[in-house]
Design an enzyme around this catalytic site. Sequence first.
Site, mmCIF file in Angstrom:
data_model
loop_
_atom_site.group_PDB
_atom_site.id
_atom_site.type_symbol
_atom_site.label_atom_id
_atom_site.label_comp_id
_atom_site.label_asym_id
_atom_site.label_seq_id
_atom_site.Cartn_x
_atom_site.Cartn_y
_atom_site.Cartn_z
ATOM 1 N N MET A 1 8.353 -10.239 -5.287
ATOM 2 C CA MET A 1 9.668 -10.611 -5.812
ATOM 3 C C MET A 1 10.742 -9.696 -5.223
ATOM 4 S SD MET A 1 9.276 -12.099 -9.642
ATOM 5 C CE MET A 1 9.112 -10.563 -10.508
ATOM 6 N N LEU B 1 11.260 -4.122 -2.381
ATOM 7 C CA LEU B 1 10.007 -3.640 -1.806
ATOM 8 C C LEU B 1 9.920 -2.115 -1.772
ATOM 9 C CD1 LEU B 1 9.558 -6.143 1.170
ATOM 10 C CD2 LEU B 1 8.757 -6.342 -1.189
ATOM 11 N N GLY C 1 4.201 0.549 -2.312
ATOM 12 C CA GLY C 1 3.106 -0.177 -2.952
ATOM 13 C C GLY C 1 2.922 -1.550 -2.345
ATOM 14 N N HIS C 2 4.037 -2.229 -2.074
ATOM 15 C CA HIS C 2 3.950 -3.536 -1.407
ATOM 16 C C HIS C 2 3.372 -3.374 -0.004
ATOM 17 C CE1 HIS C 2 7.315 -4.423 -4.325
ATOM 18 N NE2 HIS C 2 6.512 -5.443 -4.549
ATOM 19 N N GLN D 1 8.788 -16.782 -14.870
ATOM 20 C CA GLN D 1 7.889 -15.772 -15.432
ATOM 21 C C GLN D 1 8.637 -14.690 -16.198
ATOM 22 O OE1 GLN D 1 6.379 -14.746 -11.389
ATOM 23 N NE2 GLN D 1 6.429 -12.620 -12.107
ATOM 24 N N GLN E 1 -2.567 -9.762 -14.225
ATOM 25 C CA GLN E 1 -2.100 -10.795 -13.307
ATOM 26 C C GLN E 1 -3.148 -11.080 -12.226
ATOM 27 O OE1 GLN E 1 2.087 -11.032 -11.525
ATOM 28 N NE2 GLN E 1 0.950 -10.093 -9.858
ATOM 29 N N ARG F 1 10.803 -1.796 -10.745
ATOM 30 C CA ARG F 1 11.618 -1.415 -11.909
ATOM 31 C C ARG F 1 11.948 0.077 -11.924
ATOM 32 N NH1 ARG F 1 8.804 -5.847 -14.146
ATOM 33 N NH2 ARG F 1 10.184 -7.262 -15.281
#
Length: 282
Positions: free
Chosen positions: A30, A33, A36-37, A61, A155, A189
């Site tokens: 989403m 970035l 981690g991505h 979502q 997820q 976040r």
Amino acid sequence: MEVIKNRKTLQDFIERQKEMGKRIGFAPTMGALHKGHLSLYEEARKENDLVVSSIFVNPTQFNNAEDLEKYPRDVNRDILILENSGLVDAVYIPEVTDIYPEKTESLHYDFDGLENEMEGKSRPGHFDGVGTVVEELFRQVKPDNAYFGEKDFQQLAIIKKMVEKKQIPVKIKGVPIYRAENGLALSSRNQRLHEDRREASKIIYETLKKVNDWFRTVTIPEIKERVADIFDHQQGMKLEYFLIADEDTLKETDFFYKDRNFRAFIVVVVDGVRLIDNMHLD
């Protein structure tokens, strides 16, 4: 790196790659970035001829309209990060109508009860939204392998279940949580936290490590009391939930069974920002 901005262009691109017999690795995001991505694409690069990313803030979502509104967006920055990484061959940045051609609403899924645990209790319909967008992206990108971080372990389990039940021909690969130097799990976040609050939030990871140390010698009810006590003494932090669950069913347990695998799950709200983390218990 190719930047693809609509479904038809993607379809043509994927068809060409498939005709050349290329093996496609895919990790949807989403945006906002971070490293981690990129760890997902590092794994994808090892096992595939072509690596595809996507950036799409999926409206179905989000249970909270304010959370959707505040979700960090900077597509140009994200494209630059992907280009500079050298890990990604193409990024798909669809419009809402490319994913939801008629109504912007979720399909309904039966994930064999996985959707009713943990996040599902406080975010009704959330996993229907996740399932809808991921299934549609899989059908458009047609990956051989798809990569998801273990930070969102529930997820990951739900996507595996969807692929199994829908018989979608893609292998789902979980990638270990990528952490900052202080142990905080990287999340988009985190950008909403002031630097000193990000540093203070390392207590989440430190607590999980303590839980792992306690797991074999302390009862689970006592562990839960100790965790609650830790966060009772943290200013500006609220423990939303902590639990230990079976890794396969995601059902909470209050007792340790030797033949099962367990994982600790935690959600802490720091200055209004909801942080999630988890750890396999040895």
